[in-house]
Design a protein around this motif. Structure first.
Motif, PDB file in Angstrom:
ATOM      1  N   ASP A  26     -51.252 -14.638 -24.557  1.00 14.25           N
ATOM      2  CA  ASP A  26     -50.400 -15.717 -24.592  1.00 14.25           C
ATOM      3  C   ASP A  26     -49.511 -16.035 -25.666  1.00 14.25           C
ATOM      4  OD1 ASP A  26     -51.624 -16.635 -22.279  1.00 14.25           O
ATOM      5  OD2 ASP A  26     -53.068 -17.839 -23.166  1.00 14.25           O
ATOM      6  N   GLU A  27     -49.941 -15.410 -26.943  1.00  9.54           N
ATOM      7  CA  GLU A  27     -49.131 -15.604 -27.981  1.00  9.54           C
ATOM      8  C   GLU A  27     -48.196 -14.417 -28.148  1.00  9.54           C
ATOM      9  OE1 GLU A  27     -52.227 -15.312 -31.074  1.00  9.54           O
ATOM     10  OE2 GLU A  27     -53.362 -17.334 -30.499  1.00  9.54           O
ATOM     11  N   ASN A  28     -48.454 -13.278 -27.920  1.00  6.73           N
ATOM     12  CA  ASN A  28     -47.570 -12.159 -27.957  1.00  6.73           C
ATOM     13  C   ASN A  28     -46.913 -11.620 -26.679  1.00  6.73           C
ATOM     14  OD1 ASN A  28     -48.105 -12.485 -30.918  1.00  6.73           O
ATOM     15  ND2 ASN A  28     -50.020 -11.480 -30.302  1.00  6.73           N
ATOM     16  N   GLY A  29     -47.132 -12.049 -25.728  1.00  6.63           N
ATOM     17  CA  GLY A  29     -46.621 -11.491 -24.395  1.00  6.63           C
ATOM     18  C   GLY A  29     -47.265 -10.312 -23.735  1.00  6.63           C
ATOM     19  N   ALA A  30     -48.148  -9.313 -24.720  1.00  3.58           N
ATOM     20  CA  ALA A  30     -48.518  -8.377 -24.027  1.00  3.58           C
ATOM     21  C   ALA A  30     -49.636  -7.867 -25.091  1.00  3.58           C
ATOM     22  CB  ALA A  30     -47.736  -7.346 -23.678  1.00  3.58           C
ATOM     23  N   THR A  31     -50.763  -7.109 -24.625  1.00  7.51           N
ATOM     24  CA  THR A  31     -51.882  -6.500 -25.456  1.00  7.51           C
ATOM     25  C   THR A  31     -51.970  -5.140 -24.634  1.00  7.51           C
ATOM     26  OG1 THR A  31     -52.830  -8.357 -25.917  1.00  7.51           O
ATOM     27  CG2 THR A  31     -54.202  -6.550 -26.119  1.00  7.51           C
ATOM     28  N   VAL A  32     -52.194  -4.141 -25.650  1.00 16.45           N
ATOM     29  CA  VAL A  32     -52.516  -2.817 -25.090  1.00 16.45           C
ATOM     30  C   VAL A  32     -53.963  -2.465 -25.524  1.00 16.45           C
ATOM     31  CG1 VAL A  32     -52.114  -0.323 -25.450  1.00 16.45           C
ATOM     32  CG2 VAL A  32     -50.259  -1.812 -25.521  1.00 16.45           C
ATOM     33  N   ILE A  33     -54.717  -2.015 -24.413  1.00 17.74           N
ATOM     34  CA  ILE A  33     -56.245  -1.724 -24.213  1.00 17.74           C
ATOM     35  C   ILE A  33     -56.383  -0.118 -24.799  1.00 17.74           C
ATOM     36  CG2 ILE A  33     -58.250  -2.037 -23.429  1.00 17.74           C
ATOM     37  CD1 ILE A  33     -57.270  -4.436 -21.832  1.00 17.74           C
ATOM     38  N   LYS A  35     -58.462   3.214 -25.040  1.00 27.00           N
ATOM     39  CA  LYS A  35     -59.803   3.960 -24.430  1.00 27.00           C
ATOM     40  C   LYS A  35     -59.864   5.223 -25.159  1.00 27.00           C
ATOM     41  CE  LYS A  35     -62.180   5.070 -20.337  1.00 27.00           C
ATOM     42  NZ  LYS A  35     -62.384   5.215 -19.058  1.00 27.00           N
ATOM     43  N   ASN A  36     -60.830   5.608 -26.055  1.00 21.44           N
ATOM     44  CA  ASN A  36     -60.831   6.610 -26.720  1.00 21.44           C
ATOM     45  C   ASN A  36     -59.675   6.775 -27.972  1.00 21.44           C
ATOM     46  OD1 ASN A  36     -63.412   7.377 -25.464  1.00 21.44           O
ATOM     47  ND2 ASN A  36     -62.158   8.413 -24.016  1.00 21.44           N
ATOM     48  N   ASN A  37     -59.170   5.605 -28.210  1.00 20.90           N
ATOM     49  CA  ASN A  37     -58.311   5.519 -29.088  1.00 20.90           C
ATOM     50  C   ASN A  37     -56.866   5.986 -28.850  1.00 20.90           C
ATOM     51  OD1 ASN A  37     -59.726   4.251 -31.406  1.00 20.90           O
ATOM     52  ND2 ASN A  37     -60.550   6.377 -32.122  1.00 20.90           N
ATOM     53  N   VAL A  38     -56.881   5.850 -27.305  1.00 20.46           N
ATOM     54  CA  VAL A  38     -55.604   6.400 -26.615  1.00 20.46           C
ATOM     55  C   VAL A  38     -54.993   5.130 -25.949  1.00 20.46           C
ATOM     56  CG1 VAL A  38     -54.473   7.827 -25.012  1.00 20.46           C
ATOM     57  CG2 VAL A  38     -56.087   8.783 -26.775  1.00 20.46           C
ATOM     58  N   PRO A  39     -53.609   4.764 -26.026  1.00 21.15           N
ATOM     59  CA  PRO A  39     -53.363   3.632 -25.242  1.00 21.15           C
ATOM     60  C   PRO A  39     -53.653   3.826 -23.700  1.00 21.15           C
ATOM     61  CG  PRO A  39     -51.387   4.104 -26.804  1.00 21.15           C
ATOM     62  CD  PRO A  39     -52.695   5.419 -26.916  1.00 21.15           C
ATOM     63  N   ARG A  40     -54.167   2.972 -22.808  1.00 14.83           N
ATOM     64  CA  ARG A  40     -54.692   3.074 -21.677  1.00 14.83           C
ATOM     65  C   ARG A  40     -54.375   1.958 -20.748  1.00 14.83           C
ATOM     66  NH1 ARG A  40     -58.280   7.269 -19.197  1.00 14.83           N
ATOM     67  NH2 ARG A  40     -57.886   6.767 -17.030  1.00 14.83           N
ATOM     68  N   TYR A  41     -54.075   0.822 -21.071  1.00 14.38           N
ATOM     69  CA  TYR A  41     -54.147  -0.183 -20.165  1.00 14.38           C
ATOM     70  C   TYR A  41     -52.950  -1.059 -20.921  1.00 14.38           C
ATOM     71  CZ  TYR A  41     -58.179   1.672 -18.133  1.00 14.38           C
ATOM     72  OH  TYR A  41     -58.942   2.591 -17.635  1.00 14.38           O
ATOM     73  N   VAL A  42     -52.069  -1.808 -19.998  1.00  9.97           N
ATOM     74  CA  VAL A  42     -51.481  -3.027 -20.751  1.00  9.97           C
ATOM     75  C   VAL A  42     -51.724  -4.329 -20.151  1.00  9.97           C
ATOM     76  CG1 VAL A  42     -49.192  -3.971 -21.238  1.00  9.97           C
ATOM     77  CG2 VAL A  42     -49.647  -1.556 -21.258  1.00  9.97           C
ATOM     78  N   LEU A  43     -52.172  -5.460 -20.812  1.00 12.40           N
ATOM     79  CA  LEU A  43     -52.438  -6.647 -20.031  1.00 12.40           C
ATOM     80  C   LEU A  43     -51.290  -7.461 -20.602  1.00 12.40           C
ATOM     81  CD1 LEU A  43     -54.455  -8.212 -18.731  1.00 12.40           C
ATOM     82  CD2 LEU A  43     -55.411  -9.053 -20.962  1.00 12.40           C
ATOM     83  N   ILE A  44     -50.520  -7.887 -19.361  1.00 17.83           N
ATOM     84  CA  ILE A  44     -49.239  -8.901 -19.703  1.00 17.83           C
ATOM     85  C   ILE A  44     -49.585 -10.203 -18.887  1.00 17.83           C
ATOM     86  CG2 ILE A  44     -47.629  -7.077 -20.029  1.00 17.83           C
ATOM     87  CD1 ILE A  44     -46.711  -7.426 -17.245  1.00 17.83           C
ATOM     88  N   LYS A  48     -44.513 -12.667 -16.507  1.00 13.27           N
ATOM     89  CA  LYS A  48     -43.908 -11.583 -17.047  1.00 13.27           C
ATOM     90  C   LYS A  48     -43.756 -10.519 -16.058  1.00 13.27           C
ATOM     91  CE  LYS A  48     -41.697  -9.056 -20.264  1.00 13.27           C
ATOM     92  NZ  LYS A  48     -40.298  -8.910 -19.998  1.00 13.27           N
ATOM     93  N   PHE A  49     -44.704 -10.395 -15.310  1.00  9.39           N
ATOM     94  CA  PHE A  49     -44.896  -8.989 -14.515  1.00  9.39           C
ATOM     95  C   PHE A  49     -43.927  -9.474 -13.341  1.00  9.39           C
ATOM     96  CE2 PHE A  49     -46.906  -7.953 -10.343  1.00  9.39           C
ATOM     97  CZ  PHE A  49     -46.987  -6.659 -10.523  1.00  9.39           C
ATOM     98  N   GLN A  51     -41.342 -11.436 -13.314  1.00  8.89           N
ATOM     99  CA  GLN A  51     -39.563 -11.190 -13.880  1.00  8.89           C
ATOM    100  C   GLN A  51     -39.492  -9.679 -13.758  1.00  8.89           C
ATOM    101  OE1 GLN A  51     -39.645 -13.055 -17.482  1.00  8.89           O
ATOM    102  NE2 GLN A  51     -39.857 -14.817 -16.759  1.00  8.89           N
ATOM    103  N   ASP A  52     -40.373  -9.041 -14.350  1.00  9.13           N
ATOM    104  CA  ASP A  52     -39.967  -7.224 -14.317  1.00  9.13           C
ATOM    105  C   ASP A  52     -39.877  -6.944 -12.811  1.00  9.13           C
ATOM    106  OD1 ASP A  52     -40.136  -7.319 -16.894  1.00  9.13           O
ATOM    107  OD2 ASP A  52     -42.232  -6.665 -17.210  1.00  9.13           O
ATOM    108  N   ASP A  53     -40.641  -7.228 -12.001  1.00  8.26           N
ATOM    109  CA  ASP A  53     -40.656  -6.604 -10.505  1.00  8.26           C
ATOM    110  C   ASP A  53     -39.456  -7.253 -10.119  1.00  8.26           C
ATOM    111  OD1 ASP A  53     -41.727  -5.518  -8.311  1.00  8.26           O
ATOM    112  OD2 ASP A  53     -42.151  -7.521  -7.558  1.00  8.26           O
ATOM    113  N   VAL A  54     -38.729  -8.392 -10.292  1.00  7.29           N
ATOM    114  CA  VAL A  54     -37.587  -9.073  -9.681  1.00  7.29           C
ATOM    115  C   VAL A  54     -36.454  -8.071 -10.337  1.00  7.29           C
ATOM    116  CG1 VAL A  54     -35.844 -10.750  -9.549  1.00  7.29           C
ATOM    117  CG2 VAL A  54     -38.237 -11.074  -9.200  1.00  7.29           C
ATOM    118  N   ALA A  55     -36.678  -7.973 -11.606  1.00  6.26           N
ATOM    119  CA  ALA A  55     -35.212  -7.092 -12.324  1.00  6.26           C
ATOM    120  C   ALA A  55     -35.449  -5.690 -11.724  1.00  6.26           C
ATOM    121  CB  ALA A  55     -35.579  -7.086 -13.918  1.00  6.26           C
ATOM    122  N   ASP A  56     -36.554  -4.815 -11.655  1.00  7.94           N
ATOM    123  CA  ASP A  56     -36.632  -3.626 -11.001  1.00  7.94           C
ATOM    124  C   ASP A  56     -35.974  -3.485  -9.515  1.00  7.94           C
ATOM    125  OD1 ASP A  56     -37.699  -2.618 -13.209  1.00  7.94           O
ATOM    126  OD2 ASP A  56     -39.778  -2.861 -12.434  1.00  7.94           O
TER     127      ASP A  56
END
Length: 80
Positions: A26-33, A35-44, A48-49, A51-56
């Protein structure tokens, strides 16, 4: 997408304290989760999702239109 280092969360923390992760989104627009210290998931945020779909979709239509315009004569010959 630019990621703020303060928006990185381990999968364990996300699992144990999802409301905190949701507030980060809510505060920053996205969070990266991580897994084993490697970026695995993005929560948005869902809006915003969307808007991105329409832009694509618009980008794909623009690209297709440019290709058709550029090669119109060739397509007309193939259609004969």
């Amino acid at each position: 997408m630019q990621i703020n280092i303060n928006n990185l969360v381990s999968i364990s923390e996300a699992n144990q304290n999802f409301s905190k992760v949701a507030r980060m989104v809510d505060e920053n627009g996205a969070t990266v989760i991580l897994k084993n210290n490697v970026p695995r998931y993005v929560l948005i945020d869902y809006s915003k999702f969307q808007q991105d779909d329409v832009a694509d979709s618009a980008t794909v239509e623009d690209a297709a239109s440019k290709i058709l315009d550029k090669h119109l004569k060739a397509f007309e010959e193939l259609a004969k």
